[in-house]
Design an enzyme around this catalytic site. Structure first.
Site, PDB file in Angstrom:
ATOM      1  CG  HIS A  76      39.027 -61.835  24.119  1.00 43.31           C
ATOM      2  ND1 HIS A  76      39.531 -60.848  25.070  1.00 43.31           N
ATOM      3  CD2 HIS A  76      37.936 -62.384  24.948  1.00 43.31           C
ATOM      4  CE1 HIS A  76      38.639 -60.933  26.168  1.00 43.31           C
ATOM      5  NE2 HIS A  76      38.085 -62.125  26.136  1.00 43.31           N
ATOM      6  CG  HIS A 262      33.115 -60.880  27.086  1.00 40.49           C
ATOM      7  ND1 HIS A 262      33.996 -60.163  26.322  1.00 40.49           N
ATOM      8  CD2 HIS A 262      33.970 -61.732  27.711  1.00 40.49           C
ATOM      9  CE1 HIS A 262      35.299 -60.796  26.349  1.00 40.49           C
ATOM     10  NE2 HIS A 262      35.118 -61.406  27.257  1.00 40.49           N
ATOM     11  CG  ASP A 266      35.067 -65.301  27.061  1.00 40.85           C
ATOM     12  OD1 ASP A 266      36.035 -64.495  26.633  1.00 40.85           O
ATOM     13  OD2 ASP A 266      34.898 -64.805  28.495  1.00 40.85           O
ATOM     14  CG  HIS A 289      38.044 -69.045  29.957  1.00 36.45           C
ATOM     15  ND1 HIS A 289      37.498 -69.017  28.754  1.00 36.45           N
ATOM     16  CD2 HIS A 289      37.760 -67.644  30.737  1.00 36.45           C
ATOM     17  CE1 HIS A 289      37.371 -67.583  28.520  1.00 36.45           C
ATOM     18  NE2 HIS A 289      37.548 -66.898  29.724  1.00 36.45           N
TER      19      HIS A 289
HETATM   20 ZN   LIG Z   1      36.710 -63.039  27.439  1.00 39.90          ZN
END
Ligand SMILES: [Zn+2]
Length: 311
Positions: A76, A262, A266, A289
């Site tokens: 973030h 969101h 990311d 991720h």
């Molecule tokens: Zn996040």
């Protein structure tokens, strides 16, 4: 290359430790974003680069060096640095994870924006070929014991077995198309598209429509994490908590598709571990991720996949 005009101090709690953490983001003449663990004696600078990214299974991006010093949940903050156009800074931190603040990128951006000179010039990384990272590749590359641990701890990796992250040429900037597919009714299938082309307009749109979107998780998982020493800094202000039935949230959503918005934060943060402004079309289908990191590793594995343009 653009740095800050002054030091910025940010304090809060770590989402996993629940402990106070203090950061000082300092101007630097060295290209790149670096973390330094000031609570560890003689700690070296850790470049916030994709090739230093380690464990991503806890659904965050962690960077570390060979000596074991690491910083968790950098994504973030990395997204905020990218949005503010800062590609050169040293971040002193007195703990193993960044402060979670409001669970989004908004408070980081708010803190950083006063320390940015008007003109920023991050180097461009132009994607030349289409690269794809698939979820089953991640599992395939894991050692046997880890595979077993993954099945037990994170069944979603199997449920979302056909997920992928793909990056292909796009001359207009960083175009991100993200899609989430969840069995939980409150999320279901959500898609969102965002173009960052370096203009003030696209940055302001990101700040207004995306930057406040918070991270999320199941309330039942949260209880389990707390019992195992994680998620201790999570609260109703920084994490969207899904109820066990998956048809509602315990706190109020900013908008029904806050979850996928969101994911855009990311992805922006993870793409900035490339060290530059990626000009490419990122398609994230049930992404993670780990997949964002794998696609960068594959992109940079061959020089003919990309071209770097320094301004
Ligand atoms: Zn996040």
């Amino acid at each position: 290359m653009t740095s800050l005009s002054k030091k910025i101090k940010i304090s809060g709690v770590g989402i996993h430790s629940g402990l106070p953490v203090n950061m000082v983001i300092k101007p630097s003449k060295k290209p790149g974003i670096f973390f330094q663990r000031i609570d560890i004696k003689d700690s070296k600078l850790i470049p916030a680069r994709f090739d230093n990214v380690g464990e991503t299974l806890m659904r965050n991006t962690t960077i570390g060096d060979k000596n074991g010093a690491h910083v968790q949940t950098i994504e973030h903050l990395m997204a905020a640095l990218f949005i503010c156009g800062i590609d050169s800074a040293i971040i002193e931190i007195d703990g193993p994870e960044t402060p979670i603040l409001d669970g989004s990128a908004y408070e980081f951006i708010n803190n950083l924006k006063d320390a940015v000179d008007k003109k920023t010039d991050i180097k461009k990384i132009i994607v030349k070929k289409t690269i794809i990272a698939r979820r089953n590749e991640l599992v395939k590359t894991m050692p046997f014991w880890k595979k077993i641990k993954t099945i037990i701890l994170n069944h979603t990796i199997w449920r979302r077995g056909n997920g992928y992250v793909k990056i292909s040429p796009n001359e207009n900037g960083l175009l991100i198309d993200a899609t989430l597919v969840y069995g939980d009714k409150i999320i279901g299938t959500q898609s969102y598209s965002c173009l960052l082309d370096g203009t003030k307009k696209s940055l302001n749109k990101f700040i207004k429509d995306i930057s406040k979107s918070r991270t999320f998780g199941k309330y039942s998982e949260w209880e389990w994490l707390k019992a195992h020493g994680m998620g201790r800094g999570a609260n109703e202000n920084n994490v969207i908590a899904l109820n066990d039935a998956g048809d509602g949230t315990l706190n109020k959503l900013h908008c029904p598709d806050e979850f996928v918005r969101h994911k855009i934060i990311d992805a922006v943060g993870d793409m900035f571990t490339s060290g530059g402004f990626i000009y490419g079309h990122l398609e994230s289908y049930k992404g993670s991720h780990a997949l964002n990191n794998l696609v960068l590793r594959k992109l940079f594995a061959d020089k003919s996949n990309y071209e770097i343009v320094e301004k």
